[in-house]
Design an enzyme around this catalytic site. Structure first.
Site, PDB file in Angstrom:
ATOM      1  CB  SER A 102      38.854 -11.428  25.694  1.00 30.90           C
ATOM      2  OG  SER A 102      38.794 -10.754  27.106  1.00 30.90           O
ATOM      3  CG  ASP A 152      43.317  -4.410  26.458  1.00 27.95           C
ATOM      4  OD1 ASP A 152      42.454  -4.320  27.604  1.00 27.95           O
ATOM      5  OD2 ASP A 152      43.338  -5.530  25.890  1.00 27.95           O
ATOM      6  CG  HIS A 183      39.843  -5.933  26.200  1.00 29.52           C
ATOM      7  ND1 HIS A 183      41.173  -6.676  26.464  1.00 29.52           N
ATOM      8  CD2 HIS A 183      38.947  -6.857  26.524  1.00 29.52           C
ATOM      9  CE1 HIS A 183      40.847  -7.747  26.858  1.00 29.52           C
ATOM     10  NE2 HIS A 183      39.629  -8.276  26.596  1.00 29.52           N
TER      11      HIS A 183
END
Length: 204
Positions: A102, A152, A183
């Site tokens: 991320s 996501d 995600h």
């Protein structure tokens, strides 16, 4: 930068640079490094920016909207830290492979976008395109694994394929792996990354 360095058993292996997601810290991805390569050096870094008390690697203006000025500054800061760490801990500066999730994947991608020799390769879990409309350095010889989720909500499939395209246009070798998830970081994509990494070592 606050960090952990664990000396590996095999100096020919890449040094694994671990870069956590928003709200994480330098401990988060240590188990991941063990699954990827338990013989390699590990350099795990904590982001220098706080967002509502949560560590990050650079500021953002809103969800999915990066503070580009801060991104550029923090990318430079991290690149210089890698120079210093390589000297301090005596590892090969030219053989660093980033593993980011991320926000950590985004700063790793930013290193590739801005500095030709910052990384040898990268495993990027759910990254976004760090900057648009800029010329990338020649990334010939760099290998990148991207893990993305078809559902996501933060990083759309279009974003993942755009990042792949930009890196490939800069001559990087890119593998894009899809999970039918959101995600979150899944064990399946970590296993796929480990398989990619084993092939990565063979081809080096």
């Amino acid at each position: 930068m606050k960090h952990i360095f664990n000396k590996g058993q095999n100096s020919t292996k890449p040094t694994l640079l671990l870069l956590h997601g928003t709200g994480g810290n330098e401990l988060d991805l240590l188990p991941l490094a063990g699954m990827i390569d338990d013989e390699a050096n590990v350099l795990s870094v904590r982001g220098n920016v706080l967002e509502n008390g949560m560590p990050r690697f650079f500021r953002r203006l809103a969800e999915g909207i990066f503070d580009e000025e801060d991104l550029i500054f923090r990318t430079k800061e991290l690149n210089e830290f890698l120079d210093e760490a390589a000297e301090k801990y005596d590892f090969d500066r030219d053989n660093i492979l980033a593993i980011g999730y991320s926000n950590g994947a985004n700063i790793a991608a930013s290193l590739l976008f801005h500095y030709q020799h910052a990384l040898k390769g990268a495993i990027l879990h759910h990254p976004m395109v760090p900057r648009k409309g800029i010329d990338l350095p020649d990334l010939t010889g760099k290998s990148v694994f991207i893990a993305a989720g078809t559902n996501d909500p933060i990083c759309s499939p279009m974003e993942s394929t755009e990042l792949q395209s930009l890196l490939e246009k800069a001559n990087a070798k890119v593998e894009l792996h899809w999970e039918n998830r959101g995600h979150q970081l899944t064990s399946q994509e970590v296993e796929a990354a480990a398989n990619w990494y084993r092939q990565y070592l063979i081809t080096k």
